[in-house]
Design a protein around this motif. Structure first.
Motif, PDB file in Angstrom:
ATOM      1  N   ASP A  67       0.817  -1.221   0.000  1.00 61.77           N
ATOM      2  CA  ASP A  67       0.000   0.000   0.000  1.00 61.77           C
ATOM      3  C   ASP A  67       0.852   1.273   0.000  1.00 61.77           C
ATOM      4  OD1 ASP A  67      -2.475  -1.348   0.011  1.00 61.77           O
ATOM      5  OD2 ASP A  67      -2.325  -1.649   2.171  1.00 61.77           O
ATOM      6  N   ASP A  83      -1.181   4.275  -1.699  1.00 62.51           N
ATOM      7  CA  ASP A  83      -2.397   3.864  -2.404  1.00 62.51           C
ATOM      8  C   ASP A  83      -3.589   4.197  -1.514  1.00 62.51           C
ATOM      9  OD1 ASP A  83      -4.540   2.605  -3.641  1.00 62.51           O
ATOM     10  OD2 ASP A  83      -3.514   0.683  -3.865  1.00 62.51           O
ATOM     11  N   GLY A  86      -5.942   1.393  -0.422  1.00 61.15           N
ATOM     12  CA  GLY A  86      -5.345   0.316   0.362  1.00 61.15           C
ATOM     13  C   GLY A  86      -5.746   0.354   1.826  1.00 61.15           C
TER      14      GLY A  86
END
Length: 118
Positions: A67, A83, A86
Protein backbone atom coordinates in the motif's frame (compact mmCIF):
# COMPACT_ATOMS: atom_id res chain seq x y z
CA UNK A 1 -10.00 8.79 3.39
CA UNK A 2 -11.34 9.48 -0.04
CA UNK A 3 -9.45 11.25 -2.78
CA UNK A 4 -11.62 14.33 -2.19
CA UNK A 5 -10.81 14.24 1.55
CA UNK A 6 -7.08 14.15 0.80
CA UNK A 7 -7.34 17.07 -1.62
CA UNK A 8 -9.42 19.12 0.83
CA UNK A 9 -7.00 18.39 3.69
CA UNK A 10 -3.96 19.42 1.64
CA UNK A 11 -5.51 22.57 0.22
CA UNK A 12 -6.71 23.68 3.68
CA UNK A 13 -3.09 24.02 4.82
CA UNK A 14 -1.81 27.60 5.24
CA UNK A 15 -0.31 28.84 1.98
CA UNK A 16 -1.26 25.70 0.02
CA UNK A 17 -1.73 26.08 -3.70
CA UNK A 18 -3.19 23.76 -6.32
CA UNK A 19 -1.08 23.18 -9.46
CA UNK A 20 -1.22 20.84 -12.47
CA UNK A 21 2.30 20.96 -13.94
CA UNK A 22 1.96 17.64 -15.80
CA UNK A 23 -1.68 17.82 -16.88
CA UNK A 24 -5.05 17.16 -15.35
CA UNK A 25 -4.30 13.66 -14.03
CA UNK A 26 -1.96 14.79 -11.22
CA UNK A 27 -2.58 17.55 -8.72
CA UNK A 28 0.56 18.89 -7.08
CA UNK A 29 -0.06 20.70 -3.80
CA UNK A 30 2.63 23.26 -3.06
CA UNK A 31 3.56 25.65 -0.28
CA UNK A 32 6.04 28.45 -0.87
CA UNK A 33 6.55 27.12 -4.39
CA UNK A 34 7.62 23.64 -3.18
CA UNK A 35 5.61 20.44 -3.57
CA UNK A 36 4.38 18.63 -0.47
CA UNK A 37 1.85 16.23 -2.06
CA UNK A 38 1.60 14.64 -5.51
CA UNK A 39 -2.01 13.48 -5.85
CA UNK A 40 -2.76 10.96 -8.60
CA UNK A 41 -6.34 11.77 -9.59
CA UNK A 42 -6.72 8.69 -11.79
CA UNK A 43 -4.67 6.20 -9.75
CA UNK A 44 -5.99 7.40 -6.35
CA UNK A 45 -2.50 7.75 -4.90
CA UNK A 46 -0.63 10.45 -3.04
CA UNK A 47 3.11 11.00 -2.98
CA UNK A 48 4.40 12.44 0.30
CA UNK A 49 7.69 13.21 2.03
CA UNK A 50 8.06 10.49 4.69
CA UNK A 51 10.92 11.61 6.87
CA UNK A 52 14.36 13.06 6.46
CA UNK A 53 15.66 10.46 4.03
CA UNK A 54 15.05 7.17 2.23
CA UNK A 55 15.67 5.20 5.44
CA UNK A 56 12.82 6.96 7.26
CA UNK A 57 10.55 6.41 4.27
CA UNK A 58 11.43 2.69 4.22
CA UNK A 59 9.91 2.24 7.67
CA UNK A 60 6.52 3.27 6.30
CA UNK A 61 6.85 0.83 3.38
CA UNK A 62 7.68 -1.98 5.80
CA UNK A 63 4.63 -1.11 7.89
CA UNK A 64 2.25 -1.17 4.89
CA UNK A 65 3.76 -3.39 2.18
CA UNK A 66 1.77 -3.22 -1.02
CA UNK A 67 0.00 0.00 0.00
CA UNK A 68 3.04 2.27 0.36
CA UNK A 69 5.84 2.18 -2.22
CA UNK A 70 8.85 4.27 -3.22
CA UNK A 71 7.88 7.34 -5.23
CA UNK A 72 9.26 7.44 -8.73
CA UNK A 73 12.13 9.89 -9.27
CA UNK A 74 12.13 11.33 -5.70
CA UNK A 75 12.06 8.15 -3.61
CA UNK A 76 15.73 8.43 -2.73
CA UNK A 77 14.92 11.71 -0.97
CA UNK A 78 12.40 10.12 1.39
CA UNK A 79 9.24 10.28 -0.73
CA UNK A 80 6.68 7.44 -0.83
CA UNK A 81 3.54 6.83 -2.86
CA UNK A 82 0.47 5.82 -0.84
CA UNK A 83 -2.40 3.86 -2.40
CA UNK A 84 -5.56 5.56 -1.14
CA UNK A 85 -7.60 2.43 -1.86
CA UNK A 86 -5.35 0.32 0.36
CA UNK A 87 -5.22 -0.48 4.06
CA UNK A 88 -3.43 2.63 5.39
CA UNK A 89 -5.65 3.94 8.22
CA UNK A 90 -6.91 7.54 8.05
CA UNK A 91 -4.88 8.56 11.12
CA UNK A 92 -1.64 7.36 9.53
CA UNK A 93 -2.51 8.97 6.22
CA UNK A 94 -3.17 12.29 7.99
CA UNK A 95 0.17 11.91 9.80
CA UNK A 96 1.89 11.41 6.46
CA UNK A 97 0.16 14.37 4.81
CA UNK A 98 0.83 16.69 7.76
CA UNK A 99 4.41 15.48 8.10
CA UNK A 100 5.10 16.09 4.42
CA UNK A 101 3.71 19.63 4.62
CA UNK A 102 5.66 20.35 7.82
CA UNK A 103 8.91 18.99 6.34
CA UNK A 104 8.60 21.22 3.28
CA UNK A 105 7.66 24.32 5.32
CA UNK A 106 10.62 23.73 7.64
CA UNK A 107 13.02 24.08 4.70
CA UNK A 108 11.45 27.20 3.19
CA UNK A 109 13.28 30.50 3.47
CA UNK A 110 11.63 32.97 5.82
CA UNK A 111 10.45 35.09 2.90
CA UNK A 112 8.36 32.16 1.52
CA UNK A 113 6.82 30.90 4.76
CA UNK A 114 3.01 30.75 4.70
CA UNK A 115 1.06 33.28 6.68
CA UNK A 116 -0.68 31.56 9.60
CA UNK A 117 -3.38 34.15 10.23
CA UNK A 118 -5.96 36.20 8.30
Amino acid sequence: MTLDDVIAHCLAKPGAEETYPWGESELVCKVGGKAFAFIGLVEHTVGVKCGADAEDAAAWRERYPGDIAVSAYVGRYGWNRVDLTGAVPDDDLLELLDGSYDAVVAKLPKSRLPKSGP
